[in-house]
Write a protein that holds these residues in place. Structure first.
Motif, PDB file in Angstrom:
ATOM      1  N   LEU A   1       0.827  -1.202   0.000  1.00 12.99           N
ATOM      2  CA  LEU A   1       0.000   0.000   0.000  1.00 12.99           C
ATOM      3  C   LEU A   1       0.865   1.258   0.000  1.00 12.99           C
ATOM      4  O   LEU A   1       0.543   2.250  -0.672  1.00 12.99           O
ATOM      5  CB  LEU A   1      -0.945  -0.012   1.202  1.00 12.99           C
ATOM      6  CG  LEU A   1      -1.915   1.156   1.344  1.00 12.99           C
ATOM      7  CD1 LEU A   1      -2.742   1.368   0.078  1.00 12.99           C
ATOM      8  CD2 LEU A   1      -2.838   0.937   2.553  1.00 12.99           C
ATOM      9  N   ALA A   2       1.968   1.230   0.737  1.00 10.28           N
ATOM     10  CA  ALA A   2       2.881   2.381   0.720  1.00 10.28           C
ATOM     11  C   ALA A   2       3.409   2.636  -0.692  1.00 10.28           C
ATOM     12  O   ALA A   2       3.559   3.794  -1.117  1.00 10.28           O
ATOM     13  CB  ALA A   2       4.043   2.149   1.686  1.00 10.28           C
ATOM     14  N   PHE A   3       3.683   1.561  -1.439  1.00  9.79           N
ATOM     15  CA  PHE A   3       4.147   1.730  -2.818  1.00  9.79           C
ATOM     16  C   PHE A   3       3.048   2.361  -3.680  1.00  9.79           C
ATOM     17  O   PHE A   3       3.327   3.267  -4.489  1.00  9.79           O
ATOM     18  CB  PHE A   3       4.563   0.383  -3.395  1.00  9.79           C
ATOM     19  CG  PHE A   3       5.091   0.468  -4.802  1.00  9.79           C
ATOM     20  CD1 PHE A   3       6.365   0.946  -5.054  1.00  9.79           C
ATOM     21  CD2 PHE A   3       4.308   0.079  -5.878  1.00  9.79           C
ATOM     22  CE1 PHE A   3       6.856   1.032  -6.361  1.00  9.79           C
ATOM     23  CE2 PHE A   3       4.788   0.157  -7.179  1.00  9.79           C
ATOM     24  CZ  PHE A   3       6.062   0.636  -7.416  1.00  9.79           C
ATOM     25  N   LEU A   4       1.796   1.918  -3.525  1.00 11.21           N
ATOM     26  CA  LEU A   4       0.698   2.541  -4.274  1.00 11.21           C
ATOM     27  C   LEU A   4       0.606   4.028  -3.964  1.00 11.21           C
ATOM     28  O   LEU A   4       0.413   4.860  -4.864  1.00 11.21           O
ATOM     29  CB  LEU A   4      -0.627   1.858  -3.935  1.00 11.21           C
ATOM     30  CG  LEU A   4      -0.785   0.375  -4.288  1.00 11.21           C
ATOM     31  CD1 LEU A   4      -2.179  -0.104  -3.913  1.00 11.21           C
ATOM     32  CD2 LEU A   4      -0.493   0.109  -5.749  1.00 11.21           C
ATOM     33  N   GLU A   5       0.749   4.374  -2.697  1.00  9.21           N
ATOM     34  CA  GLU A   5       0.695   5.790  -2.308  1.00  9.21           C
ATOM     35  C   GLU A   5       1.866   6.563  -2.916  1.00  9.21           C
ATOM     36  O   GLU A   5       1.703   7.683  -3.423  1.00  9.21           O
ATOM     37  CB  GLU A   5       0.726   5.906  -0.778  1.00  9.21           C
ATOM     38  CG  GLU A   5      -0.478   5.312  -0.063  1.00  9.21           C
ATOM     39  CD  GLU A   5      -1.681   6.243  -0.067  1.00  9.21           C
ATOM     40  OE1 GLU A   5      -1.630   7.308  -0.716  1.00  9.21           O
ATOM     41  OE2 GLU A   5      -2.685   5.901   0.590  1.00  9.21           O
ATOM     42  N   PHE A   6       3.031   5.969  -2.883  1.00  3.98           N
ATOM     43  CA  PHE A   6       4.231   6.616  -3.420  1.00  3.98           C
ATOM     44  C   PHE A   6       4.092   6.924  -4.902  1.00  3.98           C
ATOM     45  O   PHE A   6       4.268   8.073  -5.340  1.00  3.98           O
ATOM     46  CB  PHE A   6       5.430   5.708  -3.133  1.00  3.98           C
ATOM     47  CG  PHE A   6       6.608   5.856  -4.049  1.00  3.98           C
ATOM     48  CD1 PHE A   6       7.087   7.091  -4.466  1.00  3.98           C
ATOM     49  CD2 PHE A   6       7.295   4.711  -4.479  1.00  3.98           C
ATOM     50  CE1 PHE A   6       8.191   7.195  -5.312  1.00  3.98           C
ATOM     51  CE2 PHE A   6       8.396   4.807  -5.318  1.00  3.98           C
ATOM     52  CZ  PHE A   6       8.841   6.049  -5.739  1.00  3.98           C
ATOM     53  N   VAL A   7       3.754   5.934  -5.714  1.00  5.44           N
ATOM     54  CA  VAL A   7       3.763   6.145  -7.158  1.00  5.44           C
ATOM     55  C   VAL A   7       2.587   7.005  -7.625  1.00  5.44           C
ATOM     56  O   VAL A   7       2.624   7.562  -8.725  1.00  5.44           O
ATOM     57  CB  VAL A   7       3.791   4.816  -7.938  1.00  5.44           C
ATOM     58  CG1 VAL A   7       5.088   4.079  -7.675  1.00  5.44           C
ATOM     59  CG2 VAL A   7       2.585   3.935  -7.639  1.00  5.44           C
ATOM     60  N   THR A   8       1.553   7.132  -6.790  1.00  4.63           N
ATOM     61  CA  THR A   8       0.416   7.990  -7.174  1.00  4.63           C
ATOM     62  C   THR A   8       0.534   9.386  -6.591  1.00  4.63           C
ATOM     63  O   THR A   8      -0.407  10.171  -6.688  1.00  4.63           O
ATOM     64  CB  THR A   8      -0.923   7.351  -6.780  1.00  4.63           C
ATOM     65  OG1 THR A   8      -0.950   7.076  -5.368  1.00  4.63           O
ATOM     66  CG2 THR A   8      -1.157   6.069  -7.561  1.00  4.63           C
ATOM     67  N   GLY A   9       1.676   9.716  -5.982  1.00  2.30           N
ATOM     68  CA  GLY A   9       1.922  11.108  -5.658  1.00  2.30           C
ATOM     69  C   GLY A   9       2.228  11.469  -4.228  1.00  2.30           C
ATOM     70  O   GLY A   9       2.426  12.639  -3.931  1.00  2.30           O
ATOM     71  N   SER A  10       2.310  10.503  -3.314  1.00  2.00           N
ATOM     72  CA  SER A  10       2.562  10.828  -1.918  1.00  2.00           C
ATOM     73  C   SER A  10       4.053  11.022  -1.665  1.00  2.00           C
ATOM     74  O   SER A  10       4.834  10.080  -1.793  1.00  2.00           O
ATOM     75  CB  SER A  10       2.029   9.724  -0.996  1.00  2.00           C
ATOM     76  OG  SER A  10       2.533   9.909   0.321  1.00  2.00           O
ATOM     77  N   ASP A  11       4.442  12.231  -1.268  1.00  5.49           N
ATOM     78  CA  ASP A  11       5.840  12.476  -0.950  1.00  5.49           C
ATOM     79  C   ASP A  11       6.230  11.764   0.341  1.00  5.49           C
ATOM     80  O   ASP A  11       7.367  11.300   0.488  1.00  5.49           O
ATOM     81  CB  ASP A  11       6.096  13.970  -0.816  1.00  5.49           C
ATOM     82  CG  ASP A  11       7.584  14.298  -0.827  1.00  5.49           C
ATOM     83  OD1 ASP A  11       8.257  13.985  -1.823  1.00  5.49           O
ATOM     84  OD2 ASP A  11       8.077  14.860   0.171  1.00  5.49           O
TER      85      ASP A  11
END
Length: 342
Positions: free
Chosen positions: A297-307
């Motif tokens: 889930l952290a990876f999904l957040e990362f690649v969709t724009g979460s710094d």
């Protein structure tokens, strides 16, 4: 049961969707070690949104169910297997797209298109995709029992984009086509990797007579989450950030086989993680029992724009490299060269 079918996208756009609660995470199984990535706030906990689904799941019954249950037990699944009515387990069609969306999530949401492995019923991954949707992602679970080329991935993208552009659809205006993640498990993970390559370098000629392997303008694939890929092809020229996961007890997606084939070769920024003790089908268990829940889930957040979650994967020595649930965690040169925006 409400389902998207190939011949009638209007079914999705015209009917009310079924509300379900995010399956938090209960299990009779003993607790497993939890990842430090995504621990605060805890990404293994359900997100703030209730989830609406276009398919219902129940314990698997029907032709072939007993054999499937036996097979997945042998590959490490510990929890009761869940199925939709999709064939061959049920009496429904053997191709389609089931959608899980977060109720009340503001703005246009990132889209995850997930494909299961060979013979997998789309209900197998309901716990995982509902968890993702509860954290604000629209998830399209695409399946096609007869495909050879990865048509299901492109079908999932097409249906979701059509729905967000259709004023009659409950998904109208709710999906951001510039933030699409391709995800898959086992053979579905291979399809996700293949599709990212095809989108990056569209084929010069038709390689399937059923569906063009291209996407509409405006669709941008920002990440690939390949869970326990059952590799039978080499990835192509994609430069999309990619997380490849497997487990030390996975006999199908063997870590020793995967690393030289799909970690050391790609030009894409690539992370490779091996969870301690995880078998091939650990991903179908409740999210509390899957050691890679937080990292995925952290990876999904990362690649969709979460710094915030970018910093879990990017930098001089990001936390994913030292996470205690991982026996192996490495990244390639392209991943090491990335920087977070802020």
């Amino acid at each position: 049961m409400i389902r998207i079918v190939a011949s009638a996208l209007a079914v999705l756009t015209a009917v009310a969707m079924v509300a379900i609660a995010a399956p938090g995470v209960s299990s009779a199984q003993p607790a497993v070690a939890q990842s430090s990535v995504g621990a605060s706030p805890d990404l293994s906990e359900p997100g703030p949104f209730r989830v609406t689904a276009t398919a219902r799941v129940a314990p698997c019954r029907g032709p072939g169910a007993a054999e499937q249950i036996r097979s997945v037990r042998e590959q490490g699944a510990r929890s009761p297997l869940l199925c939709t009515s999709a064939a061959p387990i049920g009496s429904g069609p053997d191709t389609g797209v089931d959608v899980y969306s977060p109720d009340g999530a503001p703005g246009r949401r990132p889209l995850v298109v997930l494909v299961g492995g060979s013979g997998a019923n789309p209900g197998y991954f309901v716990r995982m995709v509902t968890h993702w949707a509860s954290h604000g992602f629209v998830v399209a679970v695409a399946y096609d029992a007869r495909e050879i080329a990865p048509e299901s991935v492109f079908t999932g993208i097409r249906r979701a984009v059509a729905a967000t552009n259709d004023p009659r659809s409950p998904l109208y205006g709710r999906i951001d086509p510039s933030r699409v993640v391709l995800a898959g498990h086992s053979a579905g993970a291979t399809k996700a990797l293949e599709s990212a390559s095809l989108i990056a370098s569209p084929p010069l000629q038709v390689i399937t007579d059923r569906l063009p392997l291209t996407v509409a303008s405006g669709v941008r694939v920002v990440g690939v989450l390949a869970m326990a890929p059952d590799i039978y092809t080499l990835p192509g020229p994609s430069r999309t950030p990619t997380l490849i996961t497997t487990g030390t007890d996975d006999r199908t997606a063997s870590p020793n086989l995967l690393r030289p084939i799909i970690v050391d070769r790609p030009a894409a920024p690539t992370w490779f993680t091996v969870a301690r003790g995880a078998p091939h089908l650990a991903a179908v268990d409740p999210v509390a029992d899957y050691p890679l829940t937080r990292i995925g889930l952290a990876f999904l957040e990362f690649v969709t724009g979460s710094d915030t979650y970018c910093r879990a994967f990017v930098g001089a020595y990001p936390p994913v490299l030292t996470d205690p649930v991982l026996a192996v965690s490495v990244r390639n040169a392209a991943a090491r060269s990335l920087a977070c925006t802020r």
